[in-house]
Design an enzyme around this catalytic site. Structure first.
Site, PDB file in Angstrom:
ATOM      1  N   SER A 122      -5.004   2.567   4.100  1.00 59.28           N
ATOM      2  CA  SER A 122      -5.124   1.889   2.808  1.00 59.28           C
ATOM      3  C   SER A 122      -5.101   0.359   3.000  1.00 59.28           C
ATOM      4  CB  SER A 122      -3.967   2.335   1.912  1.00 59.28           C
ATOM      5  OG  SER A 122      -4.043   1.748   0.654  1.00 59.28           O
ATOM      6  N   HIS A 168       7.702  -7.471  -1.877  1.00 58.50           N
ATOM      7  CA  HIS A 168       7.364  -6.898  -0.571  1.00 58.50           C
ATOM      8  C   HIS A 168       8.248  -7.526   0.517  1.00 58.50           C
ATOM      9  CE1 HIS A 168       3.902  -4.771  -2.022  1.00 58.50           C
ATOM     10  NE2 HIS A 168       3.103  -5.801  -2.126  1.00 58.50           N
ATOM     11  N   LYS A 185       0.801  -1.235   0.000  1.00 55.12           N
ATOM     12  CA  LYS A 185       0.000   0.000   0.000  1.00 55.12           C
ATOM     13  C   LYS A 185       0.829   1.277   0.000  1.00 55.12           C
ATOM     14  CE  LYS A 185      -3.282  -1.229  -0.584  1.00 55.12           C
ATOM     15  NZ  LYS A 185      -3.530  -2.002  -1.857  1.00 55.12           N
TER      16      LYS A 185
HETATM   17  P1  A3P Z   1      -5.267   4.346  -1.256  1.00 55.47           P
HETATM   18  O1  A3P Z   1      -5.855   3.079  -0.742  1.00 55.47           O
HETATM   19  O2  A3P Z   1      -4.849   5.280  -0.170  1.00 55.47           O
HETATM   20  O3  A3P Z   1      -6.121   5.024  -2.283  1.00 55.47           O
HETATM   21  P2  A3P Z   1       0.005  -0.486  -3.622  1.00 55.47           P
HETATM   22  O4  A3P Z   1       0.038  -0.428  -5.097  1.00 55.47           O
HETATM   23  O5  A3P Z   1       1.350  -0.432  -2.981  1.00 55.47           O
HETATM   24  O6  A3P Z   1      -0.844  -1.615  -3.124  1.00 55.47           O
HETATM   25  O7  A3P Z   1      -0.672   0.884  -3.119  1.00 55.47           O
HETATM   26  C1  A3P Z   1      -2.026   1.161  -3.382  1.00 55.47           C
HETATM   27  C2  A3P Z   1      -2.281   2.593  -3.006  1.00 55.47           C
HETATM   28  O8  A3P Z   1      -1.663   3.456  -3.981  1.00 55.47           O
HETATM   29  C3  A3P Z   1      -3.768   2.947  -2.997  1.00 55.47           C
HETATM   30  O9  A3P Z   1      -3.912   3.972  -2.013  1.00 55.47           O
HETATM   31  C4  A3P Z   1      -3.949   3.474  -4.419  1.00 55.47           C
HETATM   32  O10 A3P Z   1      -5.101   4.261  -4.595  1.00 55.47           O
HETATM   33  C5  A3P Z   1      -2.669   4.298  -4.541  1.00 55.47           C
HETATM   34  N1  A3P Z   1      -2.323   4.627  -5.932  1.00 55.47           N
HETATM   35  C6  A3P Z   1      -2.142   3.785  -6.971  1.00 55.47           C
HETATM   36  N2  A3P Z   1      -1.902   4.481  -8.103  1.00 55.47           N
HETATM   37  C7  A3P Z   1      -1.923   5.792  -7.771  1.00 55.47           C
HETATM   38  C8  A3P Z   1      -1.758   7.014  -8.507  1.00 55.47           C
HETATM   39  N3  A3P Z   1      -1.545   7.020  -9.808  1.00 55.47           N
HETATM   40  N4  A3P Z   1      -1.863   8.179  -7.826  1.00 55.47           N
HETATM   41  C9  A3P Z   1      -2.088   8.201  -6.498  1.00 55.47           C
HETATM   42  N5  A3P Z   1      -2.258   7.074  -5.745  1.00 55.47           N
HETATM   43  C10 A3P Z   1      -2.182   5.887  -6.375  1.00 55.47           C
END
Ligand code: A3P
Length: 288
Positions: free
Chosen positions: A130, A100, A45
């Site tokens: 998140s 991870h 996240k």
């Molecule tokens: P939120 O749940 O706070 O919206 P990961 O890819 O490490 O699992 O992280 C997911 C998080 O990154 C989510 O956060 C997702 O919405 C956010 N995310 C993914 N792409 C993004 C982008 N282009 N801009 C901003 N946040 C992004």
């Protein structure tokens, strides 16, 4: 739908058995990185998918075809996942590998390699929020009744994937031991264009202004959240239920303020001070 309720344990860290087996974890630990490999390392996240998309677009010089036709888990597979061995492709460009895993498991292999490592960190209050929503939608992770219950376990470092504090500190300590680039989710939010250019410099991948424009445009939240190759809408509902929460949920800095009480935030700060003492990393908690 296999192994949905199985938990694997690796070096004391719990991992979902739906994605990991003892064999896949052993394969990850024995993996030989090659010169040219680019490894995205994150605690969940923290902006993993975002970085996968940015690197895909940098290596395609802004051409969106691959990003719009190949799922992220095929373009930049997770080293420790069951399907990694069969997914990693030997193509023209560099291999983009995601992980991870914590530094105590993986850093030795990377220290002895010429791979490039990109570590993406995010402020842990937003990570916790998140991750809580991700637990609601990802059916291979345990259920928590309330955010408060989840937060306690997160601060104890006993959630799946282990302690955020240990992950970030452990990898940051490796910064001089490998070809290492540290960047935060908040850096990407504050100035995506500057971040893309810095990444191009680190990767030795110069781009024309119009190409950077394309990467920037494609990797913004409104565009990326519509791309089924990265928003996990391709995954069956029994595995990821988007009615519970979207994978591309809000994509902002500071959402924790909508979720934590002042008491929870204070307790978080206290744990942060304790666990991060001696580590000079600064985090941006909001963009106001
Ligand atoms: P939120 O749940 O706070 O919206 P990961 O890819 O490490 O699992 O992280 C997911 C998080 O990154 C989510 O956060 C997702 O919405 C956010 N995310 C993914 N792409 C993004 C982008 N282009 N801009 C901003 N946040 C992004």
């Amino acid at each position: 739908m296999e192994r949905m309720s199985v938990t694997e344990v690796c070096a004391g860290i719990q991992l979902p058995g739906h994605l990991h087996t003892p064999e896949s974890l052993q394969y990850a630990q024995d993996f030989h990185f090659k010169e040219g490999d680019v490894v995205i390392v994150t605690y969940p996240k923290s902006g993993t998918t975002w970085m996968q998309e940015i690197l895909t677009l940098i290596y395609s010089q802004g051409d969106t075809e691959i990003a719009m036709t190949v799922p992220n888990w095929e373009r930049a597979p997770w080293l420790e996942h069951i399907y990694f061995k069969d997914t990693l492709k030997e193509g023209e460009g560099p291999r983009i590998i995601t992980t991870h895993l914590p530094s105590n498991i993986l850093a030795p292999a990377l220290q002895n390699s010429k791979a490039k490592v990109i570590y993406v960190a995010r402020n842990p209050k937003d990570v916790a929020v998140s991750f809580y929503y991700f637990h609601k939608m990802a059916k291979f992770l345990p259920d928590f009744n309330t955010f408060s219950e989840f937060l306690d376990v997160f601060l104890e470092g006993k959630v799946h994937y282990g302690s955020w504090f240990d992950h970030v500190k452990g990898w940051y300590r490796q910064k001089n031991n490998m070809d290492f680039f540290y960047i935060t989710y908040e850096d990407l939010q504050k100035d995506l264009r500057r971040s893309i250019k810095k990444l191009c410099g680190f990767l030795g991948c110069p781009m024309y202004t119009e190409e950077v424009d394309k990467v920037e445009c494609h990797c913004r939240f409104p565009e990326m959240s519509q791309n089924v190759m990265v928003n996990y809408m391709l995954i069956p509902k029994e595995i990821m239920n988007h009615d519970q929460s979207k994978f591309m949920r809000k994509g902002i800095v500071g959402d924790w303020k909508q979720h934590m009480t002042p008491e929870q935030s204070d307790a978080f700060d206290k744990t942060f001070q304790e666990k991060m003492s001696g580590c000079n990393l600064q985090f941006l908690w909001n963009l106001d």
